[in-house]
Design an enzyme around this catalytic site. Sequence first.
Site, PDB file in Angstrom:
ATOM      1  N   GLU A   1      45.638  37.254  36.096  1.00  0.00           N
ATOM      2  CA  GLU A   1      44.585  36.386  35.581  1.00  0.00           C
ATOM      3  C   GLU A   1      43.216  36.792  36.105  1.00  0.00           C
ATOM      4  OE1 GLU A   1      43.093  32.941  33.439  1.00  0.00           O
ATOM      5  OE2 GLU A   1      44.793  34.327  33.267  1.00  0.00           O
TER       6      GLU A   1
ATOM      7  N   THR B   1      36.414  34.055  18.533  1.00  0.00           N
ATOM      8  CA  THR B   1      36.974  34.285  19.865  1.00  0.00           C
ATOM      9  C   THR B   1      38.450  33.925  19.954  1.00  0.00           C
ATOM     10  OG1 THR B   1      36.407  34.056  22.220  1.00  0.00           O
ATOM     11  CG2 THR B   1      36.515  32.021  20.902  1.00  0.00           C
TER      12      THR B   1
END
Length: 667
Positions: free
Chosen positions: A529, A640
């Site tokens: 992440e 997006t």
Amino acid sequence: MYRISPIGRKSNFHSREKCLIGLVLVTLCFLCFGGIFLLPDNFGSDRVLRVYKHFRKAGPEIFIPAPPLAAHAPHRSEDPHFIGDRQRLEQKIRAELGDMLDEPPAAGGGEPGQFQVLAQQAQAPAPVAALADQPLDQDEGHAAIPVLAAPVQGDNAASQASSHPQSSAQQHNQQQPQLPLGGGGNDQAPDTLDATLEERRQKVKEMMEHAWHNYKLYAWGKNELRPLSQRPHSASIFGSYDLGATIVDGLDTLYIMGLEKEYREGRDWIERKFSLDNISAELSVFETNIRFVGGMLTLYAFTGDPLYKEKAQHVADKLLPAFQTPTGIPYALVNTKTGVAKNYGWASGGSSILSEFGTLHLEFAYLSDITGNPLYRERVQTIRQVLKEIEKPKGLYPNFLNPKTGKWGQLHMSLGALGDSYYEYLLKAWLQSGQTDEEAREMFDEAMLAILDKMVRTSPGGLTYVSDLKFDRLEHKMDHLACFSGGLFALGAATRQNDYTDKYMEVGKGITNTCHESYIRAPTQLGPEAFRFSEAVEARALRSQEKYYILRPETFESYFVLWRLTHDQKYRDWGWEAVLALEKHCRTAHGYCGLRNVYQQEPQKDDVQQSFFLAETLKYLYLLFSDDSVLPLDEWVFNTEAHPLPIKGANAYYRQAPVTLPVSNAS
């Protein structure tokens, strides 16, 4: 007084009665024995044996009909109990949707077998579609699925026309611009390359089918799937209601891949079930916009089906109360029933978040153009003006802005979480406008130059990364979310030649390489992440809360964009590495899960199949192995959430609403 009762009396037949009885007996005997000679010959051959075998093969189904076979059964070792569960769910869905799943309405578009034709056309490079002189009709009904068909040109067209007479509907579709499904796209060893690409594309398509069918089986109509526990999942961004997030988010990917049956199922659910009326859901304005509004707008652009335009407008209208602030900067959350809006309590004293209120422009501007209602564009233009005029520390945009005072919150700048997609939408708003929105391009270049100067750094090992900036102090950490910026810088370089072009491309390639390094330095070959840089470690997560992978797409997005712009084979190779890693570590019998620690050889799974895995991750991987003529970057711009929207003036699928001219009073 009777001595002998009547019952004991002896009875006698008359001769006539005896003859009648005898005649009846003779007739019965003749019918019984004579009928044998009238029967068909079942004994002189093996007919009796064959009938017996048919009964034996029929098994119990001759008395109790067998359930229908599953349409997709790649895993033959699947537990029969799960097969039974799937069949029961299929029956439940059919009861809910009626017979639409088996026989879509005539208006449902396309000739039979259209999607099979699309799959065949995907195997070879297809020409870029030429735009028609006139734009498409704005609303095509739901009959426009064939827009994905590649046009047939030259001698092949003539030969096919002579051997396959076409219906008027087919001829009508061929007269319109097409969005082709392409194949390979490299001059080197085309036969071998095309076969390899087709194999890889089909693999990604199979992954999509696996994810979709298990969602349908265990979480149909819910938001997301928990594959391990085989039950629905709903994140807080969707409130507590069943909004079918995976359906809406993944439907355009199904469409692009030519999965007709699955697409029909999703469309029918949206038509029958999707609504934000009469529910008191507290939704994220940002997430609802990019997933639901964006997804519907893409489907409308693809098909011309007015259902999607109506649903997109319906959702956007539910978000509008969030814009009722002194500055016009919207709140983060809105209740769809009461219209009450608010911000997250943790967001710097009740501030709105840059990446959220700054990521509405593509959808709202396009919605105004296809509906003829300027309200939506006005709302996002207000946001644009606030951000243009406000003083920016060192030319940078902090992540937090108070919607009441118009003042910045904490001076935390990032191209990752909380900031990322605002910068993306500056460039893409310019692209969407047909490169006429110069204000957006100027703001993009100014922001990127400040980021290059203040935040982009190179590690001792030569890796380019974008650090966070907190109160004038660099944090040498890069979020996975920021990996999209490799493609963003490259797209900025490819679309305008200026003094920054070479630098943009250099940084774009460097960031994409760094994100790839974060993947291959983990045993799972999947990236964390967030990852850090120091003298001791590079492109590696150090904290436990940074080591997870939740099926994110940003790295693959940059692979896709860099491949389209450079045709460097390494980007396709890197994408295939990712496919193999996803299959090895994230695939389960009932869908795909994220990982809790990418640095473990056998990582624990998080039991969530994110909707963006279908909307973004698999879409970008599929397009990476497809021809450039499939959604060409000079005709489509991706929001997006990876929902492609048409570029104005370059794409006939823009479907702008006709301009109503004022009626003249002159006689």
